[in-house]
Design an enzyme around this catalytic site. Structure first.
Site, PDB file in Angstrom:
ATOM      1  N   ASP A  75       1.059  -1.271   0.068  1.00  0.00           N
ATOM      2  CA  ASP A  75       0.077  -0.051   0.232  1.00  0.00           C
ATOM      3  C   ASP A  75       0.954   1.142  -0.436  1.00  0.00           C
ATOM      4  O   ASP A  75       2.070   0.972   1.111  1.00  0.00           O
ATOM      5  CB  ASP A  75      -0.365  -0.260   1.147  1.00  0.00           C
ATOM      6  CG  ASP A  75      -1.638   0.531   1.143  1.00  0.00           C
ATOM      7  OD1 ASP A  75      -1.587   2.548   0.392  1.00  0.00           O
ATOM      8  OD2 ASP A  75      -2.708   1.296   1.771  1.00  0.00           O
ATOM      9  N   SER A  86       0.522  18.067 -21.728  1.00  0.00           N
ATOM     10  CA  SER A  86       0.184  19.029 -21.454  1.00  0.00           C
ATOM     11  C   SER A  86      -0.949  20.325 -21.685  1.00  0.00           C
ATOM     12  O   SER A  86      -1.697  21.288 -21.279  1.00  0.00           O
ATOM     13  CB  SER A  86       1.823  19.701 -20.771  1.00  0.00           C
ATOM     14  OG  SER A  86       2.375  18.871 -20.358  1.00  0.00           O
ATOM     15  N   TYR A 121     -10.428  14.395  -9.871  1.00  0.00           N
ATOM     16  CA  TYR A 121      -9.364  14.217 -11.303  1.00  0.00           C
ATOM     17  C   TYR A 121      -8.908  15.132 -11.633  1.00  0.00           C
ATOM     18  O   TYR A 121      -6.984  14.675 -12.138  1.00  0.00           O
ATOM     19  CB  TYR A 121     -10.627  13.237 -11.637  1.00  0.00           C
ATOM     20  CG  TYR A 121      -9.639  12.764 -12.550  1.00  0.00           C
ATOM     21  CD1 TYR A 121      -9.551  11.361 -12.601  1.00  0.00           C
ATOM     22  CD2 TYR A 121      -9.156  13.180 -14.022  1.00  0.00           C
ATOM     23  CE1 TYR A 121      -8.514  10.258 -13.419  1.00  0.00           C
ATOM     24  CE2 TYR A 121      -8.448  12.203 -14.794  1.00  0.00           C
ATOM     25  CZ  TYR A 121      -8.501  11.062 -14.959  1.00  0.00           C
ATOM     26  OH  TYR A 121      -8.350  10.037 -15.775  1.00  0.00           O
ATOM     27  N   LYS A 138      -4.160  14.169 -11.646  1.00  0.00           N
ATOM     28  CA  LYS A 138      -3.040  14.420 -13.319  1.00  0.00           C
ATOM     29  C   LYS A 138      -2.342  15.493 -13.412  1.00  0.00           C
ATOM     30  O   LYS A 138      -1.478  15.047 -13.831  1.00  0.00           O
ATOM     31  CB  LYS A 138      -4.360  14.018 -13.722  1.00  0.00           C
ATOM     32  CG  LYS A 138      -5.570  12.982 -14.080  1.00  0.00           C
ATOM     33  CD  LYS A 138      -4.389  12.173 -12.989  1.00  0.00           C
ATOM     34  CE  LYS A 138      -4.708  10.733 -13.286  1.00  0.00           C
ATOM     35  NZ  LYS A 138      -4.787   9.317 -12.953  1.00  0.00           N
TER      36      LYS A 138
END
Length: 305
Positions: free
Chosen positions: A74, A161, A175, A179
């Site tokens: 983990d 990018s 999210y 990222k």
């Protein structure tokens, strides 16, 4: 590329399924010893509750020609990550490739909902799974990686990018933040590793035909085109092996430092290195998404794969 990583050691953190599994296998195909980590084993599942296991990944690595070593970790648990790196150091005395592909946050996604309408607990869990895990793993692994010149760190992300320069409202605040943060982590590590002769990059697959994605559409890798009836733009999708081959190509490139700090896509790297997907095509998903999908044009992958 087969055999060109013989004697090299890789850690693919988050190798249970999807891109991580394929990356581990392709590094193995090039001859590497690959430590495949994740939280799901044959005896225990993670909160994702998927059937794929790290033992299966390691077996696939070995079958491909490398040496696969499964280790349940983990990556939020510092002691587990520290012990993993110590084990690699004891058993091999080196680490040549680190791939941070840890994620597991898809089950917390809230599509097309603003921040204030999302679950804060789930959102913060995504940040921990997608950012903290990468930082913890690099913190412990980089001292071993810089022990030999030419080390490579790959931060797995979603989106180029250029694409991520605009807020991705469809996937939401958390999210999007994960990222973009991962891309910044690659830039930061590149700067810190450069004096030690090592390289860090971020890599994004395109529309990935992961096990979970295929299940969501009710198709298999052999029948994936049946999903086009419900989502025509799935025509640009790629198998996990495609991004796996991208990472393997980077790992064997003696001039990989030219990419240092950049975010690269599997489609772009296929054009540079000449590899293909399993069907012989070279899907350029992010160019397609930018030029076709987001502009409202009809789905048509002609000229994009």
């Amino acid at each position: 590329m087969q055999g060109s990583l013989t004697g090299k050691v890789a850690l693919v953190a988050g190798a249970t399924r999807g891109a991580g599994r394929a990356i581990a296998v392709e590094l193995g195909r090039s001859g590497a010893t690959v430590y495949a980590t994740g939280r799901t084993t044959r005896d225990q599942r993670s909160e994702m509750n998927r059937p794929e296991t790290i033992e299966e990944t390691a077996e696939l690595v070995t079958a491909a020609g490398g040496t696969g070593i499964p280790v349940r970790v983990d990556h939020l648990e510092r002691d587990e990550v520290r012990a993993l790196v110590e084990r690699i150091g004891t058993e091999h005395g080196r680490l040549d490739v680190l791939v941070n592909d840890i994620w597991g946050g898809d089950i917390f996604l809230a599509w097309d909902r603003p921040l204030w309408e999302q679950s804060l607990d789930k959102g913060l869990r995504m940040l921990r799974l997608g950012i903290d895990t990468h930082a913890i793993t690099s913190h412990y692994a980089l001292p071993l990686l810089i022990g030999e010149p030419g080390g490579l760190v790959v931060e797995m992300t979603d989106g180029t990018s250029e694409f991520n320069a605009h807020y991705r409202a469809d996937v939401g605040f958390f999210y999007d933040l994960v990222k973009v943060a991962v891309q910044r982590m690659a830039l930061a590590q590149a700067a810190e590793l450069r004096p030690h002769g090592a390289t860090a990059v971020a890599v994004t697959p395109g529309w990935l035909r992961s096990e979970a994605m295929l299940d969501g559409f009710g198709v298999t890798e052999d029948t994936w085109r049946d999903a086009l009836s419900s989502q025509p733009h799935f025509c640009i999708s790629e198998s996990p092996a495609f991004v796996g081959r991208a990472i393997a190509a980077l790992a064997v490139d003696p001039d990989v430092a030219r990419w240092s700090g950049q975010t690269l896509s599997s489609g772009h790297l296929a054009q540079v290195y000449g590899f293909t997907d399993t069907d012989g095509s070279r899907p350029d998903a992010w160019r397609y998404i930018t030029e076709v999908q987001t502009t409202g044009k009809p789905a048509d992958a002609t000229g994009y794969r």
